[in-house]
Structures are given as structure tokens and as C-alpha cells.
Design a protein around this motif. Structure first.
Motif, mmCIF file in Angstrom:
data_model
loop_
_atom_site.group_PDB
_atom_site.id
_atom_site.type_symbol
_atom_site.label_atom_id
_atom_site.label_comp_id
_atom_site.label_asym_id
_atom_site.label_seq_id
_atom_site.Cartn_x
_atom_site.Cartn_y
_atom_site.Cartn_z
ATOM 1 N N TRP A 1 51.543 38.117 38.475
ATOM 2 C CA TRP A 1 50.504 38.700 39.329
ATOM 3 C C TRP A 1 51.126 39.864 40.080
ATOM 4 C CZ3 TRP A 1 46.060 36.824 37.931
ATOM 5 C CH2 TRP A 1 44.910 36.995 38.705
ATOM 6 N N PRO A 2 50.382 40.930 40.357
ATOM 7 C CA PRO A 2 51.009 42.124 40.955
ATOM 8 C C PRO A 2 51.575 41.914 42.349
ATOM 9 C CG PRO A 2 48.605 42.345 40.887
ATOM 10 C CD PRO A 2 48.959 41.149 40.048
ATOM 11 N N ASP A 3 51.158 40.822 43.035
ATOM 12 C CA ASP A 3 51.570 40.639 44.431
ATOM 13 C C ASP A 3 52.595 39.522 44.618
ATOM 14 O OD1 ASP A 3 49.908 38.596 43.748
ATOM 15 O OD2 ASP A 3 48.502 38.838 45.412
ATOM 16 N N THR A 4 53.273 39.108 43.553
ATOM 17 C CA THR A 4 54.145 37.935 43.613
ATOM 18 C C THR A 4 55.393 38.166 44.465
ATOM 19 O OG1 THR A 4 53.408 37.208 41.434
ATOM 20 C CG2 THR A 4 55.477 36.298 42.230
ATOM 21 N N ILE A 5 55.723 37.146 45.279
ATOM 22 C CA ILE A 5 57.014 37.095 45.966
ATOM 23 C C ILE A 5 57.635 35.720 45.720
ATOM 24 C CG2 ILE A 5 56.469 38.750 47.795
ATOM 25 C CD1 ILE A 5 55.927 36.320 49.643
ATOM 26 N N PHE A 6 58.973 35.672 45.677
ATOM 27 C CA PHE A 6 59.707 34.410 45.709
ATOM 28 C C PHE A 6 60.159 34.175 47.154
ATOM 29 C CE2 PHE A 6 61.507 35.065 41.126
ATOM 30 C CZ PHE A 6 60.227 34.889 40.602
ATOM 31 N N THR A 7 60.411 32.912 47.476
ATOM 32 C CA THR A 7 60.891 32.557 48.820
ATOM 33 C C THR A 7 62.098 31.639 48.685
ATOM 34 O OG1 THR A 7 58.615 32.669 49.666
ATOM 35 C CG2 THR A 7 60.256 31.548 51.034
ATOM 36 N N TYR A 8 63.207 32.014 49.322
ATOM 37 C CA TYR A 8 64.447 31.243 49.251
ATOM 38 C C TYR A 8 64.769 30.668 50.627
ATOM 39 C CZ TYR A 8 69.430 30.198 48.643
ATOM 40 O OH TYR A 8 70.664 29.579 48.606
ATOM 41 N N ASP A 9 64.990 29.354 50.684
ATOM 42 C CA ASP A 9 65.346 28.680 51.934
ATOM 43 C C ASP A 9 66.866 28.536 51.990
ATOM 44 O OD1 ASP A 9 65.684 27.116 54.147
ATOM 45 O OD2 ASP A 9 64.265 25.546 53.544
ATOM 46 N N ASP B 1 41.948 41.692 40.201
ATOM 47 C CA ASP B 1 40.771 41.121 40.857
ATOM 48 C C ASP B 1 39.491 41.914 40.600
ATOM 49 O OD1 ASP B 1 42.290 42.611 43.373
ATOM 50 O OD2 ASP B 1 40.116 42.723 43.625
ATOM 51 N N TYR B 2 39.403 42.547 39.402
ATOM 52 C CA TYR B 2 38.177 43.237 39.015
ATOM 53 C C TYR B 2 37.773 42.752 37.637
ATOM 54 C CZ TYR B 2 34.950 46.757 37.341
ATOM 55 O OH TYR B 2 33.857 47.362 36.806
ATOM 56 N N GLY B 3 36.597 42.111 37.544
ATOM 57 C CA GLY B 3 36.150 41.612 36.262
ATOM 58 C C GLY B 3 37.181 40.670 35.663
ATOM 59 N N TYR B 4 37.398 40.821 34.356
ATOM 60 C CA TYR B 4 38.384 40.016 33.644
ATOM 61 C C TYR B 4 39.561 40.886 33.208
ATOM 62 C CZ TYR B 4 34.567 36.677 33.515
ATOM 63 O OH TYR B 4 33.547 35.815 33.877
ATOM 64 N N LEU C 1 50.888 47.281 34.546
ATOM 65 C CA LEU C 1 50.821 47.902 35.871
ATOM 66 C C LEU C 1 49.381 47.856 36.375
ATOM 67 C CD1 LEU C 1 52.775 49.280 37.845
ATOM 68 C CD2 LEU C 1 52.062 51.477 36.923
ATOM 69 N N ASP C 2 49.246 47.426 37.606
ATOM 70 C CA ASP C 2 47.941 47.330 38.256
ATOM 71 C C ASP C 2 47.601 48.682 38.881
ATOM 72 O OD1 ASP C 2 45.697 46.666 39.689
ATOM 73 O OD2 ASP C 2 46.769 45.497 41.207
ATOM 74 N N LEU C 3 46.550 49.326 38.394
ATOM 75 C CA LEU C 3 46.172 50.641 38.903
ATOM 76 C C LEU C 3 45.738 50.582 40.365
ATOM 77 C CD1 LEU C 3 44.168 52.179 35.912
ATOM 78 C CD2 LEU C 3 46.402 52.911 36.768
ATOM 79 N N LYS C 4 45.341 49.411 40.808
ATOM 80 C CA LYS C 4 44.871 49.286 42.192
ATOM 81 C C LYS C 4 46.017 49.362 43.189
ATOM 82 C CE LYS C 4 42.415 46.123 45.288
ATOM 83 N NZ LYS C 4 41.765 44.802 45.422
ATOM 84 N N SER C 5 47.164 48.774 42.841
ATOM 85 C CA SER C 5 48.264 48.695 43.805
ATOM 86 C C SER C 5 49.437 49.604 43.472
ATOM 87 C CB SER C 5 48.771 47.249 43.887
ATOM 88 O OG SER C 5 49.240 46.809 42.620
ATOM 89 N N GLY D 1 32.101 52.378 43.948
ATOM 90 C CA GLY D 1 32.400 51.323 44.914
ATOM 91 C C GLY D 1 33.822 51.398 45.438
ATOM 92 N N ALA D 2 34.195 50.357 46.186
ATOM 93 C CA ALA D 2 35.507 50.329 46.839
ATOM 94 C C ALA D 2 36.633 50.334 45.823
ATOM 95 C CB ALA D 2 35.602 49.096 47.743
ATOM 96 N N HIS D 3 36.477 49.582 44.726
ATOM 97 C CA HIS D 3 37.523 49.533 43.713
ATOM 98 C C HIS D 3 37.801 50.930 43.155
ATOM 99 C CE1 HIS D 3 38.189 45.232 43.326
ATOM 100 N NE2 HIS D 3 36.893 45.043 43.365
ATOM 101 N N PHE D 4 36.736 51.690 42.909
ATOM 102 C CA PHE D 4 36.903 53.008 42.313
ATOM 103 C C PHE D 4 37.714 53.915 43.230
ATOM 104 C CE2 PHE D 4 35.438 57.389 41.579
ATOM 105 C CZ PHE D 4 35.801 57.531 40.250
ATOM 106 N N ALA D 5 37.411 53.859 44.531
ATOM 107 C CA ALA D 5 38.137 54.699 45.479
ATOM 108 C C ALA D 5 39.624 54.392 45.476
ATOM 109 C CB ALA D 5 37.555 54.505 46.885
ATOM 110 N N GLU D 6 39.972 53.120 45.194
ATOM 111 C CA GLU D 6 41.377 52.711 45.227
ATOM 112 C C GLU D 6 42.145 53.152 43.992
ATOM 113 O OE1 GLU D 6 40.677 48.576 45.635
ATOM 114 O OE2 GLU D 6 40.804 48.559 47.806
ATOM 115 N N ILE D 7 41.457 53.340 42.869
ATOM 116 C CA ILE D 7 42.195 53.616 41.631
ATOM 117 C C ILE D 7 41.889 54.988 41.029
ATOM 118 C CG2 ILE D 7 42.458 51.195 41.017
ATOM 119 C CD1 ILE D 7 39.916 53.277 39.175
ATOM 120 N N THR D 8 40.943 55.728 41.577
ATOM 121 C CA THR D 8 40.576 57.009 40.957
ATOM 122 C C THR D 8 41.758 57.973 40.884
ATOM 123 O OG1 THR D 8 39.038 58.865 41.030
ATOM 124 C CG2 THR D 8 39.763 57.986 43.154
ATOM 125 N N GLY D 9 42.610 57.991 41.930
ATOM 126 C CA GLY D 9 43.772 58.875 41.903
ATOM 127 C C GLY D 9 44.745 58.499 40.800
#
Length: 574
Positions: free
Chosen positions: A159-167, A271-274, A296-300, A325-333
């Protein structure tokens, strides 16, 4: 009239102490048989959540929304949720973040910890303000009593937002999807490697192989960490007994995957469609051919990332972004950056994401064609919710693209081999067979000659299946198929039919006389004999899988006839 009872899926919870201060809360989904890109599950799955207690308390991930009541009942039995200070979100895929909104409503003072992209997504999901903390690679969170959580950036796993966490106190690494498997059992740990390794490998192939470069990048970021004692993943048993071996397999598989000289860039919109799942299916098909993939996620994505990836790729795959819509504004560039970065030497494949306002696929494709990009496969349109058959079509489209990109290299390799050795290997003869299978609304067929009986009791045989065969995904452990044995002097029609190149999703059995086996796979009416089989094991052999199957039924239609025999002139290709 008596109502027919409705079979309910088995859901249960398991709580176990990993250390004195760390508790695993496992949601066991015993009967789930589909996941993500709709690949089949043989052994269900789990959704793992963890509670870490220092002077302050952190909950790492939640669960699937189907476990809402069971999960919160279990959590309330362990702790007063209002005493939890932090909710760490490894990534926002719904099977792990499905209860975040409920949790934030229950504990409004909790601080949600995640990557920048994760927090942005959760703001859309929760729909009201909440306390949050954005973390990046190397950031730490001190819970007290030695429990210092260190965060590792691991985007695209898967997933484009993944983080690992180490204790640092316990040496536990929380990895969510990475180093996991879809395997449901009461066993907390990975004690029996032989039982879990098929599911571990299959999970890697489906979810991580298309992001092999990201796997290696994340593992490099893990190197400065202290000793890793446990891998607390998001699915399946926690890695303890075979932790080092199983993590090293990720490194080995990913290094092998990224050795390819060619790379295809797969762009999608999370998080847009499938878009994400369809892109995964296409990527899976590409990597089967030995071509590397970077998603690569065009949104992020940063525009520079889009430019660099597009410039090094030999092929581009793009899911149609939203038209407004909002999604378009985020990825048009980023879409404009992509169009400016491609060249006529590349190929392009496109698919609909099937959101509410997909950018029309053909006008967008024409923009790439005008630049000079060759069409890699016919545009894939999604008229409604994707089916298993559509996901298979996506995978086959990816395989076709990868095969086309490697064809020239393979021809050169064949010509460079030692001719005498090649001719000698070609003298190994084989029979002529056609493997047929049907699973749900997906079906497949393949001409085979590398077939050999391997056991008497139970009766079984092996068949070699090239890794880039479309049917390979339908021959996993537990899958069923039919081995159709062809007749000497009466096989030409069937061979001609099944040796032709089928388009993605095309019906392999149109115009062929068939009947159904006991498990639904087609039996060829003109075959000499057939065997109904179930896959019970797979062995990796460089460019092929050796698939061992047990025979459950069979019949000979012409007892006096002989099996067709296949002789090759050379041994370095079929």
C-alpha cells in the motif's frame, strides 16, 4: 415449509502474550477464500493487531469491519480502550483500518500515528477532526519503560502509505502486510515451516513480487535497527522460529525479481475505484515473465518520482484517473508529468479504474499513441464490479505485455546456446497432454509434454509449468484440474487449437467438444484418456514450476490406442 439454513462464516478471536508488555489480538477468518486481487485462499486468513504497554499505551492496527463486535468485545476484556494513548496505523487498507472510525469515536482523545498519506486518507474516512501525528522514516515515539517505537518508511508494501514499527525494548518489528501470509490456524507462531511455506511464497508472489524493488528498499532501511526477535505481521502466524529464514527469502526472491534488464511502470490512483487491485493483477502478470515492475500511486507521488520512473521504464501501465472532483485535482499535475516524460520507444497499456467519473479511456490512450507509444494490450474496460474472470484477464494482459517485451532477448538467448548440447537435450521425449482447469468463472488450458508419473500410492504425477504461463495461477496447492491424454494419430486438431495464442480473457474452449469433470474442469471429449487431479505440492525450478498432483479419478476412452509422443529437435524451447 422449512427454511434452508444459511451457512455463516466462522469468525473467532485469539489473544496471546508475545512479551510481558506486548499482546497479539488476532482476528481469525477461517473461511475466507478470496483476497485483494481475488486470488484464492486455501486456508483462510487472519487480521493481526497488537497492544504495546509502556507508561503510555499504543495499539498497532485494528481489524476488518466484519470483526467489529468480536474485536471490541475482546479489546474491552483486555483493557479500557480510553486508556490507549496512540493508534499506530501501518497502512490504511480496509482489512487493517476497518475499525479506525469506530475506535476514534470510542476514544476521541487518542492520537493516530501514521505516514502523511495514511493520515490524509483517514481524514476522508473519519469525517471529523482527530488528533494525529505524521511520522517519517527514522522518527521515534517514546512510550516509556524502554518502549521506544521507531518508524520505517515502507511504501508500496503493498500500500502506498505503509510504515513498519520497531519496538526497541522487545525487538519486535510490526510489519503489517510484509512477511505475512494468508494462513488461518490456532498456532500463534511459525513453528512448522513445511506447513506454512507454500502460503508464504504464494502471498509473496501475489502481493510483494510486483513491488520487489520496494521490498529491497524497505529491508535496507531496516538494517540500522537492533536485533529483530519477532516479526509481528498483519496476516498469519507471527514469525519467531523461522524468522531469519523467511525474511531472507524475501530478500532472495526480490533480488531475483529485480535482476531483469527491463522495467514496467504501473501507475494507479489509490482509494479510487478498483485502481489498486486491477493494477496489482496486471503487475502480477508482468513479473511472471521476468520483467521488473515498479508501481506508483499518482495521488501521493512526487512529480519527480513520476518523471524518473517513466523515463527508465520500457512500458507504461495506467489506470484511468478520475475526470473531475477532488481526486482529479490531486493527480492532474502528475498525469501531465507522465505524458511529458514518456517516449516513442515505450509501450502503453491502460485499464479503467471504474470509479464514478473515470477519465474516458480512449481519448487518454490516444494522447500516448500520438507521442508514439505502442499499444501493449487492448484497453481493459470495467463495466461493473470486477469479477474473478476480469482479474484473470488483467493478469493475462500483463503476461502478454511482459512476453512481448522479452521476446527479442529470448530469441537471442536461444541462438547463443551450444547447438550440440541443445540437440542432445531435445532428444528427451515426452507425451502429449492438455491440462484444463476451471475455478469459479476463471478457466485455462495448456499443452504439456513434460509430464511424469511420480508415485503409486496415492497415484500422482508431476508436470512442469513455465512461470509465465497464464494457467500457472490456477495450479496452486489445492487447485484441481484435468490432465487430458492425447491419442497417437488423432491429436492434430486439439494441438492446433490449444497452441494458438489466445487474447487476455478469451475463451480457450470455444469450438472444442468438452464435458465437465466432477470438480467442474473441462474434459476433452476427443482425448484418449483423462485424469482428474488435485495439486498437492510445487517445487520451483528456475523458469518452471514442478507441480505435483494426486489423481482422484480417471478413465480411458479407447483402451487399444496409444499415447501421442512428442519429439523435439532442440531442447532450449518448446
Amino acid at each position: 415449509m422449512v427454511a434452508t439454513p444459511v451457512k455463516t462464516k466462522r469468525l473467532s478471536m485469539q489473544v496471546a502474550e508475545l512479551t510481558g508488555d506486548t499482546t497479539a489480538i488476532r482476528s481469525l477468518d477461517w473461511d475466507r477464500d478470496r483476497f485483494d486481487i481475488e486470488f484464492g485462499l486455501q486456508n483462510g486468513t487472519t487480521y493481526n493487531s497488537y497492544l504495546v504497554r509502556g507508561e503510555k499505551i499504543a495499539l498497532v492496527d485494528t481489524s476488518h469491519e466484519k470483526f467489529r463486535r468480536l474485536y471490541f468485545d475482546t479489546l474491552n476484556g483486555l483493557i479500557d480502550p480510553k486508556t490507549i494513548d496512540y493508534l499506530v496505523i501501518s497502512h490504511t487498507e480496509p482489512d487493517h483500518s476497518g475499525l479506525v472510525r469506530d475506535f476514534v469515536e470510542l476514544v476521541p482523545d487518542v492520537t493516530v500515528v501514521g505516514s502523511k498519506v495514511a493520515i490524509q486518507f483517514l481524514e476522508d474516512l473519519v469525517h471529523h477532526p482527530f488528533q494525529h501525528r505524521i511520522v517519517k522514516n527514522g522518527d521515534t515515539l517514546d512510550l516509556g519503560n524502554g518502549h521506544v517505537l521507531e518508524f520505517i518508511n515502507a511504501p508500496n508494501l503493498h500500500w502506498p502509505d505503509t510504515i513498519f514499527t520497531y519496538d526497541r525494548a522487545t525487538g519486535i518489528l510490526f510489519t503489517c502486510d510484509a512477511f505475512g501470509m494468508h494462513y488461518c490456524s490456532d498456532d500463534l507462531y511459525d513453528e512448522d515451516l513445511s506447513v506454512i511455506e507454500p502460503d508464504y511464497r504464494f502471498y509473496y508472489e501475489c502481493l510483494m513480487a510486483p513491488n520487489a524493488r520496494s521490498v529491497l528498499s524497505a529491508m535496507k532501511r531496516m538494517e540500522p535497527l537492533g536485533e529483530i526477535n519477532l516479526v509481528a505481521n498483519g496476516h498469519g502466524p507471527v514469525l519467531k522460529y523461522n524468522r531469519a529464514e523467511l525474511m531472507e527469502r524475501y530478500r532472495h526472491w526480490s533480488q531475483a525479481q529485480t535482476k531483469g534488464e527491463k522495467t514496467v511502470a504501473v501507475f494507479y490512483v489509490s482509494d479510487y475505484g478498483y485502481s489498486d487491485r486491477l493494477s496489482q493483477a496486471i503487475a502480477k502478470g508482468i513479473v511472471k515473465t521476468g520483467v521488473a515492475v515498479e508501481t506508483l500511486d499518482l495521488k501521493s507521488a512526487d512529480p519527480q518520482e513520476v518523471k524518473e520512473l517513466a523515463s527508465i521504464a520500457v512500458g507504461i501501465v495506467l489506470g484511468t484517473p478520475p475526470a473531475s472532483g477532488a481526486h482529479f485535482a490531486e493527480i492532474t499535475g502528475n498525469l501531465g508529468t507522465l505524458l511529458a516524460s514518456v517516449s516513442a520507444k515505450q509501450s502503453i497499456g491502460m485499464f479503467e479504474a471504474h470509479g464514478e467519473d473515470d477519465e474516458p479511456i480512449f481519448p487518454l490512450l490516444n494522447k500516448f499513441r500520438e507521442i508514439g507509444l505502442a499499444k501493449a494490450f487492448e484497453p481493459i474496460r470495467v463495466p461493473e464490479i470486477p469479477t474473478d474472470n476480469l482479474y484473470q484477464r488483467c493478469e493475462e494482459a500483463g503476461t502478454d505485455m511482459g512476453q512481448a517485451l522479452t521476446q527479442e532477448t529470448k530469441v537471442k538467448q536461444r541462438r547463443s546456446l551450444d547447438t550440440d548440447l541443445d540437440k542432445a537435450i531435445g532428444r528427451i521425449s515426452g507425451g502429449l497432454y492438455i491440462i484444463t482447469t476451471k475455478k469459479g468463472d476463471r478457466s485455462g488450458a495448456m499443452v504439456a509434454s513434460w509430464v511424469m508419473q511420480a508415485s503409486f500410492d496415492p497415484p500422482g504425477f508431476t508436470v512442469a509449468v513455465a512461470k509465465d504461463r497464464a494457467i500457472e495461477s490456477l495450479l496452486q496447492v489445492g487447485d484441481r484440474f484435468v490432465l487430458n491424454i492425447l491419442e497417437e494419430g488423432n491429436y492434430q486438431f486439439l494441438m492446433k487449437h490449444f497452441l494458438k495464442r489466445f487474447g487476455p480473457g478469451e475463451d480457450r474452449f470455444a469450438g472444442v467438444n468438452t464435458r465437465s469433470s466432477g470438480h467442474g474442469s473441462p474434459i476433452l471429449a476427443d482425448a484418449l484418456a483423462y485424469l482428474e487431479c488435485e495439486v498437492s505440492g510445487r517445487l520451483e525450478c528456475n523458469d518452471h514450476w514442478i507441480v505435483y498432483s494426486q489423481v482422484t479419478d480417471g478413465r480411458v476412452s479407447k483402451p487399444d490406442s496409444l499415447t501421442a509422443v512428442h519429439h523435439r529437435k532442440v531442447g532450449n524451447y518448446y
